[in-house]
Design a protein around this motif. Structure first.
Motif, PDB file in Angstrom:
ATOM      1  N   GLU A 126      -7.985  -3.055   7.171  1.00 30.71           N
ATOM      2  CA  GLU A 126      -7.200  -3.096   5.949  1.00 30.71           C
ATOM      3  C   GLU A 126      -6.292  -4.323   5.951  1.00 30.71           C
ATOM      4  N   ARG A 127      -5.986  -4.801   4.755  1.00 29.04           N
ATOM      5  CA  ARG A 127      -5.106  -5.956   4.630  1.00 29.04           C
ATOM      6  C   ARG A 127      -3.696  -5.443   4.400  1.00 29.04           C
ATOM      7  N   PHE A 128      -2.812  -5.708   5.365  1.00 31.20           N
ATOM      8  CA  PHE A 128      -1.442  -5.243   5.238  1.00 31.20           C
ATOM      9  C   PHE A 128      -0.670  -6.121   4.270  1.00 31.20           C
ATOM     10  N   VAL A 129       0.217  -5.489   3.523  1.00 35.82           N
ATOM     11  CA  VAL A 129       1.101  -6.222   2.616  1.00 35.82           C
ATOM     12  C   VAL A 129       2.170  -6.864   3.474  1.00 35.82           C
ATOM     13  N   THR A 130       2.316  -8.165   3.360  1.00 32.77           N
ATOM     14  CA  THR A 130       3.262  -8.887   4.212  1.00 32.77           C
ATOM     15  C   THR A 130       4.232  -9.731   3.397  1.00 32.77           C
ATOM     16  N   ASP A 131       4.579  -9.278   2.203  1.00 31.08           N
ATOM     17  CA  ASP A 131       5.447 -10.085   1.343  1.00 31.08           C
ATOM     18  C   ASP A 131       6.930  -9.783   1.535  1.00 31.08           C
ATOM     19  N   ASP A 132       7.273  -8.841   2.419  1.00 32.82           N
ATOM     20  CA  ASP A 132       8.656  -8.458   2.702  1.00 32.82           C
ATOM     21  C   ASP A 132       9.423  -7.972   1.474  1.00 32.82           C
ATOM     22  N   VAL A 133       8.726  -7.491   0.455  1.00 37.14           N
ATOM     23  CA  VAL A 133       9.374  -6.934  -0.730  1.00 37.14           C
ATOM     24  C   VAL A 133       9.448  -5.425  -0.547  1.00 37.14           C
ATOM     25  N   ARG A 134      10.646  -4.873  -0.712  1.00 37.84           N
ATOM     26  CA  ARG A 134      10.799  -3.429  -0.558  1.00 37.84           C
ATOM     27  C   ARG A 134      10.028  -2.704  -1.653  1.00 37.84           C
ATOM     28  N   GLN A 135       9.328  -1.659  -1.256  1.00 39.29           N
ATOM     29  CA  GLN A 135       8.506  -0.885  -2.186  1.00 39.29           C
ATOM     30  C   GLN A 135       9.315   0.266  -2.778  1.00 39.29           C
ATOM     31  N   MET A 136       9.002   0.611  -4.006  1.00 33.69           N
ATOM     32  CA  MET A 136       9.599   1.767  -4.675  1.00 33.69           C
ATOM     33  C   MET A 136       9.158   3.030  -3.945  1.00 33.69           C
ATOM     34  N   ARG A 137      10.068   3.947  -3.728  1.00 33.71           N
ATOM     35  CA  ARG A 137       9.724   5.201  -3.077  1.00 33.71           C
ATOM     36  C   ARG A 137       9.167   6.170  -4.107  1.00 33.71           C
ATOM     37  N   ALA A 138       8.178   6.944  -3.713  1.00 33.15           N
ATOM     38  CA  ALA A 138       7.508   7.857  -4.634  1.00 33.15           C
ATOM     39  C   ALA A 138       8.305   9.129  -4.872  1.00 33.15           C
ATOM     40  N   PRO A 145      -7.257   4.385  -2.311  1.00 32.49           N
ATOM     41  CA  PRO A 145      -6.845   5.702  -1.816  1.00 32.49           C
ATOM     42  C   PRO A 145      -8.034   6.467  -1.234  1.00 32.49           C
ATOM     43  N   LEU A 146      -7.764   7.251  -0.188  1.00 33.92           N
ATOM     44  CA  LEU A 146      -8.824   8.052   0.423  1.00 33.92           C
ATOM     45  C   LEU A 146      -9.232   9.212  -0.475  1.00 33.92           C
ATOM     46  N   ILE A 147      -8.259   9.773  -1.190  1.00 33.39           N
ATOM     47  CA  ILE A 147      -8.533  10.847  -2.140  1.00 33.39           C
ATOM     48  C   ILE A 147      -7.788  10.530  -3.430  1.00 33.39           C
ATOM     49  N   GLU A 148      -8.205  11.148  -4.517  1.00 34.69           N
ATOM     50  CA  GLU A 148      -7.553  10.913  -5.798  1.00 34.69           C
ATOM     51  C   GLU A 148      -6.122  11.438  -5.750  1.00 34.69           C
ATOM     52  N   ASN A 149      -5.195  10.682  -6.300  1.00 27.91           N
ATOM     53  CA  ASN A 149      -3.788  11.073  -6.307  1.00 27.91           C
ATOM     54  C   ASN A 149      -3.382  11.373  -7.745  1.00 27.91           C
ATOM     55  N   THR A 150      -2.897  12.574  -7.963  1.00 27.73           N
ATOM     56  CA  THR A 150      -2.478  12.968  -9.308  1.00 27.73           C
ATOM     57  C   THR A 150      -0.961  13.126  -9.389  1.00 27.73           C
ATOM     58  N   PHE A 151      -0.229  12.487  -8.479  1.00 26.11           N
ATOM     59  CA  PHE A 151       1.228  12.589  -8.464  1.00 26.11           C
ATOM     60  C   PHE A 151       1.804  12.011  -9.747  1.00 26.11           C
ATOM     61  N   THR A 152       2.727  12.746 -10.369  1.00 28.61           N
ATOM     62  CA  THR A 152       3.411  12.290 -11.572  1.00 28.61           C
ATOM     63  C   THR A 152       4.903  12.363 -11.318  1.00 28.61           C
ATOM     64  N   ASP A 153       5.595  11.260 -11.530  1.00 27.62           N
ATOM     65  CA  ASP A 153       7.034  11.206 -11.330  1.00 27.62           C
ATOM     66  C   ASP A 153       7.726  12.041 -12.400  1.00 27.62           C
ATOM     67  N   MET A 154       8.868  12.636 -12.046  1.00 27.94           N
ATOM     68  CA  MET A 154       9.613  13.473 -12.994  1.00 27.94           C
ATOM     69  C   MET A 154      10.001  12.705 -14.254  1.00 27.94           C
ATOM     70  N   GLU A 208       8.362  10.464 -15.742  1.00 24.92           N
ATOM     71  CA  GLU A 208       7.191  10.333 -16.603  1.00 24.92           C
ATOM     72  C   GLU A 208       6.827  11.651 -17.295  1.00 24.92           C
ATOM     73  N   MET A 209       7.379  12.742 -16.805  1.00 26.60           N
ATOM     74  CA  MET A 209       7.095  14.051 -17.387  1.00 26.60           C
ATOM     75  C   MET A 209       8.086  14.419 -18.478  1.00 26.60           C
ATOM     76  N   GLY A 210       9.035  13.542 -18.754  1.00 28.54           N
ATOM     77  CA  GLY A 210       9.996  13.800 -19.815  1.00 28.54           C
ATOM     78  C   GLY A 210      11.277  14.424 -19.333  1.00 28.54           C
ATOM     79  N   ALA A 211      11.449  14.569 -18.030  1.00 35.02           N
ATOM     80  CA  ALA A 211      12.690  15.143 -17.503  1.00 35.02           C
ATOM     81  C   ALA A 211      13.817  14.131 -17.651  1.00 35.02           C
ATOM     82  N   THR A 212      14.974  14.589 -18.055  1.00 33.39           N
ATOM     83  CA  THR A 212      16.126  13.710 -18.198  1.00 33.39           C
ATOM     84  C   THR A 212      17.258  14.246 -17.325  1.00 33.39           C
TER      85      THR A 212
END
Length: 152
Positions: free
Chosen positions: A44-56, A132-141, A143-147
């Motif tokens: 696999e090609r590792f991301v090496t841009d030193d940019v912090r990723q958004m947490r899920a 991804p190894l398997i399909e991911n159906t994660f939806t952030d709160m 995006e679901m309309g939660a305020t």
């Protein structure tokens, strides 16, 4: 007479094992030569841009935004601490490890990193650019309309 019976039983068992051994399926797989070299999957090609990723999700351990290939991580040495330990962050510019890494399970502060938090890769992983190894159906709160409270 009993020795003759034992010899006869032994001979029958030996003959029976040869008969049953012939019907055992081959365990080496479909390839005719199990010792034949098989091409390895590409790394696999590792991301090496030193940019912090958004947490899920909240409390997700942050991913490592750089390569850790060749880093020593053992009981005697931890290469991550040479940049991320509190005393070294000013010179390295790396983010300091969380203060929770300096606490015991009971919440008592320690002078050094807690032994239960010493092996970084038990929670933190390098980010790789892979499918991804398997399909991911994660939806952030969000995006679901939660305020948030009081945002009406």
């Amino acid at each position: 007479m009993t020795q003759f019976r034992l010899t006869a039983i032994f001979a029958a068992c030996l003959a029976g094992s040869f008969v049953f051994a012939q019907s055992v399926p081959e365990l080496s797989g479909p390839s005719p030569d199990p010792m034949e070299p098989v091409p390895a999957a590409p790394l696999e090609r590792f991301v090496t841009d030193d940019v912090r990723q958004m947490r899920a999700y909240p409390e997700q351990p942050p991913v490592i935004p750089h390569s850790i290939t060749g880093y020593q991580l053992s009981v005697n040495a931890n290469r991550c601490m040479s940049c991320h330990k509190r005393e070294h962050t000013e010179g390295s510019g790396a983010p300091m490890i969380s203060i929770t890494h300096y606490m015991t399970r009971e919440g008592q502060m320690l002078a050094d990193v807690s032994p239960r938090r010493y092996f970084c890769t038990q929670c933190h992983v390098p980010q790789a650019d892979t499918a991804p190894l398997i399909e991911n159906t994660f939806t952030d709160m969000s995006e679901m309309g939660a305020t948030g409270a009081g945002s009406e």
